[in-house]
Design a protein around this motif. Sequence first.
Motif, mmCIF file in Angstrom:
data_model
loop_
_atom_site.group_PDB
_atom_site.id
_atom_site.type_symbol
_atom_site.label_atom_id
_atom_site.label_comp_id
_atom_site.label_asym_id
_atom_site.label_seq_id
_atom_site.Cartn_x
_atom_site.Cartn_y
_atom_site.Cartn_z
ATOM 1 N N PRO A 296 11.552 12.357 -0.128
ATOM 2 C CA PRO A 296 11.065 11.143 -0.951
ATOM 3 C C PRO A 296 11.104 11.904 -2.290
ATOM 4 C CG PRO A 296 9.945 10.861 1.023
ATOM 5 C CD PRO A 296 10.581 12.217 0.946
ATOM 6 N N THR A 297 11.660 11.232 -3.336
ATOM 7 C CA THR A 297 11.554 11.627 -4.754
ATOM 8 C C THR A 297 10.331 11.275 -5.351
ATOM 9 O OG1 THR A 297 12.894 9.563 -5.392
ATOM 10 C CG2 THR A 297 14.209 11.688 -5.028
ATOM 11 N N ASP A 298 9.883 9.998 -5.332
ATOM 12 C CA ASP A 298 8.591 9.748 -5.915
ATOM 13 C C ASP A 298 7.327 10.192 -5.363
ATOM 14 O OD1 ASP A 298 10.374 8.453 -7.428
ATOM 15 O OD2 ASP A 298 10.165 6.432 -6.533
ATOM 16 N N SER A 299 6.243 10.452 -5.814
ATOM 17 C CA SER A 299 4.956 10.591 -5.332
ATOM 18 C C SER A 299 4.511 9.309 -4.639
ATOM 19 C CB SER A 299 3.987 11.121 -6.106
ATOM 20 O OG SER A 299 3.567 10.158 -6.938
ATOM 21 N N ILE A 300 3.855 9.426 -3.524
ATOM 22 C CA ILE A 300 3.534 8.256 -2.555
ATOM 23 C C ILE A 300 2.105 8.021 -2.881
ATOM 24 C CG2 ILE A 300 3.216 7.624 -0.300
ATOM 25 C CD1 ILE A 300 5.784 9.933 0.394
ATOM 26 N N GLY A 301 1.749 6.746 -3.023
ATOM 27 C CA GLY A 301 0.460 6.235 -3.288
ATOM 28 C C GLY A 301 -0.171 5.846 -1.861
ATOM 29 N N VAL A 302 -1.319 6.362 -1.966
ATOM 30 C CA VAL A 302 -2.409 6.523 -0.689
ATOM 31 C C VAL A 302 -3.599 5.646 -1.255
ATOM 32 C CG1 VAL A 302 -3.292 7.480 1.569
ATOM 33 C CG2 VAL A 302 -1.204 8.262 0.276
ATOM 34 N N ILE A 303 -3.903 4.904 -0.458
ATOM 35 C CA ILE A 303 -5.543 4.285 -0.829
ATOM 36 C C ILE A 303 -6.394 4.120 0.378
ATOM 37 C CG2 ILE A 303 -6.731 2.473 -1.707
ATOM 38 C CD1 ILE A 303 -4.087 1.399 -2.998
ATOM 39 N N LEU A 304 -7.400 4.814 0.395
ATOM 40 C CA LEU A 304 -8.372 4.608 1.616
ATOM 41 C C LEU A 304 -9.393 3.604 1.248
ATOM 42 C CD1 LEU A 304 -9.093 8.510 2.150
ATOM 43 C CD2 LEU A 304 -7.125 7.100 2.970
ATOM 44 N N TYR A 305 -9.610 2.701 2.194
ATOM 45 C CA TYR A 305 -10.524 1.515 2.139
ATOM 46 C C TYR A 305 -11.623 1.416 3.325
ATOM 47 C CZ TYR A 305 -7.124 -0.863 -0.783
ATOM 48 O OH TYR A 305 -6.232 -1.208 -1.907
ATOM 49 N N THR A 306 -12.621 0.836 2.914
ATOM 50 C CA THR A 306 -13.671 0.385 3.991
ATOM 51 C C THR A 306 -12.855 -0.520 4.598
ATOM 52 O OG1 THR A 306 -14.640 -1.013 2.563
ATOM 53 C CG2 THR A 306 -15.609 1.025 2.650
ATOM 54 N N ALA A 307 -13.363 -0.753 5.847
ATOM 55 C CA ALA A 307 -12.425 -1.956 6.644
ATOM 56 C C ALA A 307 -12.656 -3.255 5.965
ATOM 57 C CB ALA A 307 -13.040 -2.150 8.403
ATOM 58 N N GLN A 308 -13.376 -3.613 5.609
ATOM 59 C CA GLN A 308 -13.908 -4.882 4.861
ATOM 60 C C GLN A 308 -12.656 -4.955 3.795
ATOM 61 O OE1 GLN A 308 -15.719 -7.461 5.891
ATOM 62 N NE2 GLN A 308 -14.511 -8.295 4.505
ATOM 63 N N ALA A 309 -12.714 -3.993 2.747
ATOM 64 C CA ALA A 309 -11.892 -3.904 1.844
ATOM 65 C C ALA A 309 -10.359 -4.001 2.031
ATOM 66 C CB ALA A 309 -12.340 -2.769 0.635
#
Length: 479
Positions: A296-309
């Motif tokens: 993949p050329t673009d950097s990949i966004g990752v978001i860690l959430y609490t289960a509720q969020a």
Amino acid sequence: MRRTIFLALLLSLLALPALADTIVLKSGRRISATNVVEEGDRIYFETPSGRLSFPKSAVERIERGGESAWGASGSADSKTVDLAAAQPTANPAEGNEEVLRTTVKDGALDRNYIAKLESDAQGGAAQAVAKVIAALHAAAQFELKNGNVDEAVVHYRRALSFAPQHVGVLLSIAHLHLRKSEFTASLEYLERANRAAPDDADVARLMGWAYYGMNKIEQAAREFKRAFALRPDVATQQALLKAQRDLETEEKFKRNESAHFKLSYDGEADPGLAREVLKRLEEHFTRIESGLNYSPTDSIGVILYTAQAFRNVTRAPGWAGALNDGRIRVPVQGLSSMTPELSRTLKHELTHSFVFQKTRGHCPVWLNEGIAQFLEGERGGEYALDLIEVSEKKMGVSLAMLEGSWMGLSGGGALYAYAWSLAAVEYMVQSNGMSDIARLLDRLATEPSPEAALRSVLRTTYPELDAETIKYLKKTYQR
Ligand SMILES: [Zn+2]
């Protein structure tokens, strides 16, 4: 127990169509679509006529299951500007209503009349200039009604050549640039207006929206506050509250980065866990890169959430553990270090990012989910006998039926869809190798339909693939 689930799912597959999202364009057009995802500066989605995309700048908002999700997602890229709330109240034609009526007559622009007013205004007499501005404002509004935003900008620019400091005209151009998500251009005109009229509430409010669109939320809040002090009204109050809420949410997110990933995580998540997640993602990245023969050329966004969020943000149905809608969204409530489940989930969701970019968003869901499960290490043995039985009772569903979004499936429906997709991919890998899957993904980016890609790479059709997969399951798992 499992069998009951399988029967329930078959009913749900037939009874429940995938939940449709609605894409609302800035032009006001509404498009019903499934699988709506944001990728780079475009919005991709499925319609009955295939996979399509729009530039993000053309999209006002996305309503998911009747609720507007995009823009409230806490995402840190560009923000959705509320264009109705950013509409200036100043009227550049004030006091020259008869000019408006003469400029647009019988549904057409009277260009000779405009030319005459322009030549009258060459001398710079105040009244003549006011008239030409009213006429050009009328012409711009006429073009806007016909959807010609660029033409409207041309008329307003022409008006500025007669009155470079005219606040009403500057505001009108700035608003048109906001409509096109051209926030820097918008801000240039607003700064000119601000020098001409430092205490104008409209100027401050639109500056707020321009900063908001640029994701400079602090400056946005400052301008909304200034606008509210100059002229307290409900639209400005709402804008200020929105900006302040966003500021609070984003303060809770901290950031982290590695070679291929941009990670944000909830303030309550463990920073040590975030580092482990990045490290593991980079390891998975290398493996998937060689498996699918793609980077993949673009950097990949990752978001860690609490289960509720996680629930609040994605509105995913209950069966979805994690989600990839262009960014990888993973719930991590209660975790303080890497677990085997989390590692598999990361690999699964990361595979979706590869598949999405490699196929340019043209991968059928069954293939995407089948590959993601296969690469995370799942194999088809667990449900093989159920799939065989369902097929023998002629209650199976062709993979062709699982091309579109699964978001409307019940838990049982999803279970079947995942098991069936995994079985098909496992069969394809065992008989043709991973390199054929990689070639199939390349073809999906260019062929008109998934079945055309299947035919050209694997020389097969959906009915054949369904039948061969069952044959493979019988041979491998039935004793
Ligand atoms: Zn998946």
